[in-house]
Design an enzyme around this catalytic site. Sequence first.
Site, PDB file in Angstrom:
ATOM      1  N   LYS A 198      15.852  24.961  -8.568  1.00  0.00           N
ATOM      2  CA  LYS A 198      14.895  25.695  -9.395  1.00  0.00           C
ATOM      3  C   LYS A 198      13.509  25.044  -9.389  1.00  0.00           C
ATOM      4  O   LYS A 198      12.494  25.739  -9.403  1.00  0.00           O
ATOM      5  CB  LYS A 198      15.425  25.795 -10.828  1.00  0.00           C
ATOM      6  CG  LYS A 198      14.701  26.866 -11.638  1.00  0.00           C
ATOM      7  CD  LYS A 198      15.377  27.136 -12.956  1.00  0.00           C
ATOM      8  CE  LYS A 198      14.611  28.205 -13.729  1.00  0.00           C
ATOM      9  NZ  LYS A 198      15.201  28.458 -15.048  1.00  0.00           N
TER      10      LYS A 198
ATOM     11  N   GLN B 253      26.042  25.230 -14.903  1.00  0.00           N
ATOM     12  CA  GLN B 253      26.016  26.125 -13.740  1.00  0.00           C
ATOM     13  C   GLN B 253      25.631  25.396 -12.453  1.00  0.00           C
ATOM     14  O   GLN B 253      24.896  25.927 -11.623  1.00  0.00           O
ATOM     15  CB  GLN B 253      25.072  27.313 -13.994  1.00  0.00           C
ATOM     16  CG  GLN B 253      25.614  28.257 -15.072  1.00  0.00           C
ATOM     17  CD  GLN B 253      25.081  29.663 -15.004  1.00  0.00           C
ATOM     18  OE1 GLN B 253      23.929  29.876 -14.657  1.00  0.00           O
ATOM     19  NE2 GLN B 253      25.913  30.640 -15.359  1.00  0.00           N
TER      20      GLN B 253
END
Lengths: 179, 563
Positions: free
Chosen positions: B161, B112
């Site tokens: 992240k 992703q």
Amino acid sequence: MRHIVSVLVENEFGVLSRVSGLFSGRGFNIESLCVAETLDPTISTMTIVTSGNDAIIEQVLKQLNKLINVIKVIDFKETDYVSREMVLVKVSADEKVREEVLRMVEIFRGRIIDVSPKTYTIMITGDEAKIEAFLALIKPLGIKELVRTGPIAMMRGEKTVKMREKHSKGGEEDGQDVL
Amino acid sequence: MKKSGSHIFVEALKAEGIDTIFCYPGGATLNITDALSSSDIVQMVVRHEQAAVHAADGYARASGKTGVCLVTSGPGATNTVTGIATACMDSIPIVIFSCQVPTMLIGNDAFQEADIVGITRPCTKHSYLVKDVKDLTRIVKEAFYIAASGRPGPVLVDIPKDVSAAMAEFKYPDKVNIRSYQPTYTGHPGQIKKAMKLVAASKKPVLYTGGGIISSGASDDLRKFAELLSIPVTNTLMGLGGFPGEHPLFLGMLGMHGTYAANMAITNSDLIIAVGARFDDRATGKVDEFAPQAQIIHIDIDPTSISKNIKVNVPIVGDSANVLKKMIEIASHDKDDFKDYPSRVAPWIGETEGWKSKYPLTYLKDGTLKPQYVIERIHEITKGQAIITTEVGQNQMWTAQFYKFHKPRTFLTSGGLGTMGFGFPAAIGAQVAFPRSLVIDVAGDGSIQMNIQELATAVQYNLPVKVVILNNRFLGMVRQWQELFYEKRYTWTQMHYAPDFVKVAEAYGAAGYRIEKEEDVDRTLKEAFRNKRPTFVDVMVNPEESVYPMVPAGAPLREMLLV
């Protein structure tokens, strides 16, 4: 019409692709582009050679100005300037042409920076006319490889690029763009 | 005290006064999703990331505030591209937060992962990849400032992240200082004077105004200026609502599907005053023959818009409202030049009135159910007070022509990019901004299928958005071109396999109505607008109907095909 444009940009990652992407995305011509840090390490200068009619060049300058990371845009067509380019050229240097090549390099004040039994690597700097003249003469002798920096430019005399605020040049005065 | 990147992010949104975001979760959003769960920020979870951007966009267009959306990395981010390009073309302030794989995986073709900053570079005003949590507050602050200032536009912020997990001190900057970004708001006084000299000398002036009137909040100034000097006004598609639609000085929309009066006024004018408009090809027709007898004044906040498509005589870089106020000042005080100006342009006004009455917007009333009639009724029933969004194509053009917009920010449409599928999620965004207003998406049977899944969003959050589908069983605008220029070869445009939209609405838990006869239009629309649920109204209109007037592509504005 060919223009040399100097673009002061924030020295950050991704800025180069914003500028080059602008050219490809809007169909502007880009002949050469040369980037390096300035005296102020937070700023880089891009020297871009582009071509187009007046309307296209006006758009090029305005669109460059519009990019958030662009601090200043200078079109050298509006001022006296000096420009230089560096070329590295690897030529055949067998016995038949060795002397001839050396003579050319000397006449054009170039330098041999690498030698092999069959080749010379020449460095030559100068304005575009000089570079083109040198290449035209050396071409028949057999160019094996060629790398050019594209020109870099600076205003003549005491004038330097001032870091004025950006909004002072996006404006329009008396119908003329102040860029 | 140190906070995690995701808590810093939430605090930064609060500091910006953000109360609503449109979002879709994923692996990379988890830290931020978790931090948001304990905040007061309303989180509208859509069903497709494209809709998150369109909804943020609709929210921004309707409210004038900056829209915000948050999506995950990779496919979540790439799904936003059409929404971002739509907002970019129409200069809408939105900030898109895309989450990204951890910094040490960037460039590794990780799961992703997509280079969303790279992918969206041509269609954002600016974008950031946050590499260090210490930069997060500055970047958020800059992103909101850039999105809403100058010529507004979408700004993308990509947050890896690990950055959303890393710890740092939270201190929100109170000022932005970007040395390379200083928009010009105040028009050059010399240029404004010069422009007003041209106005004073003109006998056939036209105000040609666009989306800039809406985004700068200049509609009152525009009305004052037009009324003070009695100058007729034409709007671009994006400018609709910027000038009262039933005002005697209003000529209607100009361009490819503009009114006869507007296009003839441009063609015969001796002075075009362009305000917050960019001479888009759909508005100008053949540029060489656009306003052939006119001098042109161009007021725009974006210097790149000036002399891009049309050479102008007096450029003024600045904010529309700001410049118009200065022009009103000059017109009010300069008695020599402007005292009897309205009487000087009276013959010109007479001429425009003549065009208006000779060829008003109309359609053939032959007893079949006509889409234009439906729009007229929507206007009548809502008294022009609804917030209208549209999809793209014939539905959009008929709405622009037959609904009279009175106020700015009541017409939300994808003008520049022409994005089918925009209207429904944009209506959801507008409804979130104005929960008590009537929000109607005028759709086509083709367009509505592009984001039909958002019915679930509307039902989940009790958003009583009304979708009026002008169902002609065709991709009507393309069909119209095939009819006119491709000898009626309707390749790819027949939509005979559309679903039963009433059943689709019901399947999602929304209300569905169908209208097949003219006499049922009022009753059913009123009922649909009265109920408090998301509603589809499937109107089976005449499939043969085309949008007129029409200026064929590449023709000058004066060469209109009329009904």
